[in-house]
Design a protein around this motif. Structure first.
Motif, PDB file in Angstrom:
ATOM      1  N   ALA A 150       0.837  -1.202   0.000  1.00 46.54           N
ATOM      2  CA  ALA A 150       0.000   0.000   0.000  1.00 46.54           C
ATOM      3  C   ALA A 150       0.874   1.255   0.000  1.00 46.54           C
ATOM      4  O   ALA A 150       0.636   2.205  -0.759  1.00 46.54           O
ATOM      5  CB  ALA A 150      -0.929  -0.007   1.215  1.00 46.54           C
ATOM      6  N   GLN A 151       1.926   1.255   0.846  1.00 46.35           N
ATOM      7  CA  GLN A 151       2.820   2.416   0.883  1.00 46.35           C
ATOM      8  C   GLN A 151       3.589   2.537  -0.420  1.00 46.35           C
ATOM      9  O   GLN A 151       3.791   3.633  -0.945  1.00 46.35           O
ATOM     10  CB  GLN A 151       3.801   2.284   2.057  1.00 46.35           C
ATOM     11  CG  GLN A 151       3.132   2.467   3.406  1.00 46.35           C
ATOM     12  CD  GLN A 151       3.971   1.927   4.561  1.00 46.35           C
ATOM     13  OE1 GLN A 151       5.000   1.284   4.341  1.00 46.35           O
ATOM     14  NE2 GLN A 151       3.519   2.175   5.784  1.00 46.35           N
ATOM     15  N   GLY A 152       4.026   1.406  -0.927  1.00 46.87           N
ATOM     16  CA  GLY A 152       4.813   1.402  -2.159  1.00 46.87           C
ATOM     17  C   GLY A 152       4.055   2.002  -3.325  1.00 46.87           C
ATOM     18  O   GLY A 152       4.638   2.660  -4.190  1.00 46.87           O
ATOM     19  N   HIS A 153       2.753   1.787  -3.336  1.00 48.06           N
ATOM     20  CA  HIS A 153       1.958   2.286  -4.451  1.00 48.06           C
ATOM     21  C   HIS A 153       2.066   3.808  -4.563  1.00 48.06           C
ATOM     22  O   HIS A 153       2.309   4.349  -5.637  1.00 48.06           O
ATOM     23  CB  HIS A 153       0.492   1.875  -4.289  1.00 48.06           C
ATOM     24  CG  HIS A 153      -0.350   2.253  -5.459  1.00 48.06           C
ATOM     25  ND1 HIS A 153      -0.381   1.515  -6.616  1.00 48.06           N
ATOM     26  CD2 HIS A 153      -1.144   3.313  -5.688  1.00 48.06           C
ATOM     27  CE1 HIS A 153      -1.179   2.084  -7.495  1.00 48.06           C
ATOM     28  NE2 HIS A 153      -1.655   3.199  -6.952  1.00 48.06           N
ATOM     29  N   GLN A 154       1.900   4.498  -3.441  1.00 48.41           N
ATOM     30  CA  GLN A 154       1.946   5.953  -3.443  1.00 48.41           C
ATOM     31  C   GLN A 154       3.343   6.451  -3.857  1.00 48.41           C
ATOM     32  O   GLN A 154       3.479   7.382  -4.644  1.00 48.41           O
ATOM     33  CB  GLN A 154       1.555   6.487  -2.054  1.00 48.41           C
ATOM     34  CG  GLN A 154       1.079   7.915  -2.041  1.00 48.41           C
ATOM     35  CD  GLN A 154       0.111   8.231  -3.185  1.00 48.41           C
ATOM     36  OE1 GLN A 154      -0.805   7.468  -3.475  1.00 48.41           O
ATOM     37  NE2 GLN A 154       0.326   9.352  -3.869  1.00 48.41           N
ATOM     38  N   VAL A 155       4.371   5.807  -3.330  1.00 51.12           N
ATOM     39  CA  VAL A 155       5.750   6.192  -3.677  1.00 51.12           C
ATOM     40  C   VAL A 155       5.970   6.027  -5.184  1.00 51.12           C
ATOM     41  O   VAL A 155       6.549   6.891  -5.855  1.00 51.12           O
ATOM     42  CB  VAL A 155       6.774   5.333  -2.895  1.00 51.12           C
ATOM     43  CG1 VAL A 155       8.200   5.640  -3.343  1.00 51.12           C
ATOM     44  CG2 VAL A 155       6.622   5.562  -1.392  1.00 51.12           C
ATOM     45  N   TRP A 156       5.477   4.921  -5.701  1.00 52.47           N
ATOM     46  CA  TRP A 156       5.652   4.636  -7.133  1.00 52.47           C
ATOM     47  C   TRP A 156       4.927   5.667  -8.002  1.00 52.47           C
ATOM     48  O   TRP A 156       5.490   6.155  -8.982  1.00 52.47           O
ATOM     49  CB  TRP A 156       5.129   3.225  -7.442  1.00 52.47           C
ATOM     50  CG  TRP A 156       5.005   2.944  -8.913  1.00 52.47           C
ATOM     51  CD1 TRP A 156       6.023   2.715  -9.795  1.00 52.47           C
ATOM     52  CD2 TRP A 156       3.786   2.900  -9.681  1.00 52.47           C
ATOM     53  NE1 TRP A 156       5.522   2.517 -11.065  1.00 52.47           N
ATOM     54  CE2 TRP A 156       4.152   2.628 -11.017  1.00 52.47           C
ATOM     55  CE3 TRP A 156       2.440   3.058  -9.369  1.00 52.47           C
ATOM     56  CZ2 TRP A 156       3.210   2.504 -12.040  1.00 52.47           C
ATOM     57  CZ3 TRP A 156       1.502   2.935 -10.383  1.00 52.47           C
ATOM     58  CH2 TRP A 156       1.886   2.671 -11.698  1.00 52.47           C
ATOM     59  N   VAL A 157       3.687   6.012  -7.628  1.00 50.80           N
ATOM     60  CA  VAL A 157       2.923   6.989  -8.414  1.00 50.80           C
ATOM     61  C   VAL A 157       3.724   8.285  -8.543  1.00 50.80           C
ATOM     62  O   VAL A 157       3.871   8.848  -9.639  1.00 50.80           O
ATOM     63  CB  VAL A 157       1.542   7.261  -7.761  1.00 50.80           C
ATOM     64  CG1 VAL A 157       0.867   8.474  -8.392  1.00 50.80           C
ATOM     65  CG2 VAL A 157       0.642   6.033  -7.879  1.00 50.80           C
TER      66      VAL A 157
END
Ligand code: ZN
Length: 498
Positions: free
Chosen positions: A111-118
Motif C-alpha cells: 500500500a505504501q509502495g503504491h503511493q511512492v511509485w505513483v
C-alpha cells in the motif's frame, strides 16, 4: 464423513463470501468510489481480509481435511468432492506456512509502495523508488524462506500465480520464444495504421462494443460493463461478472481491451454452479486465465474472419474515419508489429518480449545477481537488445508498471504464458469446431463460447494448470510451437513494405 464434507463446504462458503464482499468493495473502489474514500476502504478491506485468512488457516479446517482423506481417495480424481478436498488442502498448507506478521507487513509495504511509485513515476525519479523496491525485495526473500524450492528462490513467488510451474520451466519456454520473437519483430513490415488514430466518439465505441459482447455467450442479467481508469474484470459469482473498460477519444484500442476483459469474464461466467462458494471457483492459474482474455481479444478479435462480419458495422459507426479503409487494410493495421517502449500499449508480437525482459530482471533481483540500483541500466540494455528501442527516461522504462511497487514478483511471466497457452488451446478448438472461422465470419460465436465453457471454464481449479492443458490438448506442459507458428503466419500475411 458426509457430515465432515458438509462442514467443510459450510466453512469454505463462509470464506468465499468474505472474498466476494472484498471483491465488491474493490470493484467499487476502482469504479465508483470518490477518491477520499481510500483510507476507510483500505481499513475495511484489511479487516475482511484478516478474518477470511484466519477462518481459512484454522486448525479445525486441517483436521477436517485429514478426516476426509479416505473419502477423497475413494472418489474419482476429477470429481467435485475429491478435487475440493485436494485443492483446499494444498491452499491450506501453503497459507499456513507464512507467519501472520510477515503477511501483514507485505500488505502494508504494498500500500505504501503504491503511493511512492505513483510520485516517482510522475517525476521519472528511480532513486525515489529504490528504497521501496529494496524493501519489497527483502520482504519477498523472507517470504520465499517459508517454502521449499529446488531450482530458484523465484519459484515460490511464481507459484502464487502459476501453481506447480518452476522457474526453470518458464526459462525454457522463454528461451524458445525470445530469439524467435526478436527476429520476427526485426523483420516485420511497416504497416499503415494512421486511420486508427482519429476522433472516435466514446458513446459510439461503447454502443459498438456492447453489440459485439452481446454475441459472446454471456447470459443476460449476469454481467455488466462499466468505465474505469485501469480496466480489469472481477466477479462475485458466475452470475455476477463485472467488466470494465476505458474509452480513448483518439483511438479504437479500448475495443480490444474490452474484448480482453470479456474473455476473463467468460471464464468466471462459465465456472460450474457446483463449484461456486468454494476455492475451486477460479482459473487454475493466471496464465490459463490470461489465455482466454487473449483468445477473445486476439484469436477472435483480431482475426480476419471476425472482421468479415463486424467491419461493415464498424465502418457504418465511424464513416468519416474508416469510410475509405478497406477490410484488408484494417485487418493488417490491427495485426501489425511495431516495437515500442510501453508494455500495455504493445502489439501482439512485441508484447511477450516486454514480459521476457521483466522476467529475466526480476529473477536476477530475487536470486541476488542484480543489484536493485543497477536495474534501470539493465532495463535499458534489455530494451535495446530485445526491441531495438532507446529508453528516454525511467518513467517510460523501469518505472512504467505498478507490479514491483506492490512486491508482485513472479506475476509478469503469466501474461506471456497466457499468450502461448491460448494457441495450444486454440488448436483443440479448431479440431473440435472445424468450421470455427466460417462461424466467426457469420457472426456466430455461440458454439465457440459454449465449447470453451464446457471443456475449460466449467472445470474451475479442479485440475492443475498442466492437467487442464493436457485434458484439452493431449499434451502435458507448455508448448510454444503453435504460438510461434501463429505469429509467423500472421506477419507473413501482412502487405510487405507498404
Ligand atoms: Zn488479462
Amino acid at each position: 464423513m458426509d457430515a465432515d464434507l458438509r462442514t467443510l463446504r459450510e466453512r469454505l462458503a463462509e470464506v468465499s463470501d468474505l472474498h466476494r464482499a472484498m471483491g465488491v468493495l474493490g470493484w467499487d473502489q476502482r469504479v465508483t468510489m470518490p477518491p477520499l474514500g481510500t483510507p476507510a476502504r483500505a481499513e475495511a478491506l484489511a479487516t475482511l481480509g484478516r478474518i477470511a485468512h484466519e477462518r481459512f488457516v484454522d486448525d479445525e479446517l486441517g483436521r477436517l481435511l485429514e478426516r476426509l482423506r479416505p473419502l477423497e481417495e475413494s472418489l474419482p480424481y476429477d470429481s467435485d468432492e475429491a478435487s475440493l478436498i485436494r485443492v483446499t488442502r494444498r491452499d491450506w498448507e501453503k497459507a499456513r506456512k507464512v507467519p501472520a506478521e510477515l503477511r501483514a507487513e507485505m500488505t502494508r509495504a504494498a500500500a505504501q509502495g503504491h503511493q511512492v511509485w505513483v510520485e516517482a513515476r510522475a517525476r521519472s525519479d528511480f532513486a525515489a523508488f529504490l528504497p521501496t523496491l529494496e524493501r519489497n525485495l527483502e520482504l519477498r526473500r523472507r517470504y520465499v524462506e517459508c517454502f521449499e524450492w529446488e531450482d530458484s528462490p523465484y519459484t515460490p513467488l511464481l507459484d502464487d500465480y502459476e501453481p506447480f510451474m518452476t522457474t526453470t520451466e518458464v526459462a525454457e519456454v522463454f528461451g524458445v520464444i525470445r530469439p524467435a520473437l526478436a527476429e520476427l519483430v526485426r523483420e516485420a513490415p511497416r504497416v499503415e495504421a494512421g486511420f486508427l488514430r482519429g476522433r472516435f466518439a466514446p458513446e459510439l465505441q461503447r454502443a459498438f462494443a456492447e453489440r459485439v459482447l452481446a454475441t459472446f455467450g454471456f447470459t443476460e442479467g449476469a454481467w455488466r460493463l462499466d468505465t474505469t481508469a485501469h480496466p480489469f474484470c472481477t466477479s462475485f459469482s458466475n452470475r455476477d461478472v463485472r467488466l470494465t473498460t476505458r474509452y480513448h477519444e483518439t483511438g479504437l484500442e479500448s475495443l480490444w481491451s474490452t474484448l480482453h476483459e470479456a474473455g476473463h469474464g467468460l471464464y468466471a461466467h462459465g465456472i460450474a454452479d457446483s463449484l461456486q462458494r468454494t476455492p475451486l471457483a477460479g482459473a487454475p492459474s493466471l496464465g490459463l486465465n490470461e489465455s482466454q482474455s487473449r483468445t477473445w481479444e486476439n484469436l477472435v478479435g483480431r482475426s480476419r474472419a471476425f472482421w468479415t462480419c463486424w467491419y461493415e458495422p464498424l465502418r457504418e459507426t465511424f464513416p468519416e474515419q474508416l469510410g475509405d479503409v478497406a477490410l484488408d487494410a484494417f485487418v493488417a493495421a490491427i495485426n501489425r508489429a511495431e516495437p515500442g517502449l510501453i508494455r500495455v500499449e504493445a502489439d501482439e508480437t512485441t508484447y511477450s518480449l516486454h514480459i521476457i525482459l521483466r522476467f529475466e530482471l526480476e529473477r536476477r533481483l530475487i536470486e541476488g545477481t542484480l543489484a536493485p540500483r543497477d536495474l534501470p541500466e539493465a532495463w535499458n540494455a534489455g530494451m535495446r537488445e530485445l526491441l531495438g528501442v532507446e529508453v528516454p527516461d525511467d518513467a517510460h522504462g523501469v518505472l512504467q508498471d505498478v507490479h514491483w511497487s506492490a512486491g508482485s514478483f513472479g506475476y509478469f511471466p503469466t501474461y506471456a504464458l497466457g499468450n502461448v497457452i491460448s494457441l495450444q488451446l486454440w488448436a483443440a478448438v479448431r479440431e473440435a469446431i472445424p468450421d470455427v472461422e466460417e462461424q466467426m465470419a457469420a457472426g456466430e460465436l455461440h458454439e465457440l463460447s459454449a465449447w470453451l465453457r464446457d471443456n475449460l471454464y466449467a472445470l474451475g481449479r479442479k485440475l492443475t494448470p498442466k492437467e487442464t492443458i493436457e485434458r484439452l490438448t493431449g499434451t502435458a506442459g507448455i508448448d510454444p510451437g503453435p504460438y510461434l507458428a501463429y505469429l509467423r503466419d500472421k506477419l507473413a500475411a501482412l502487405p510487405a513494405g507498404a
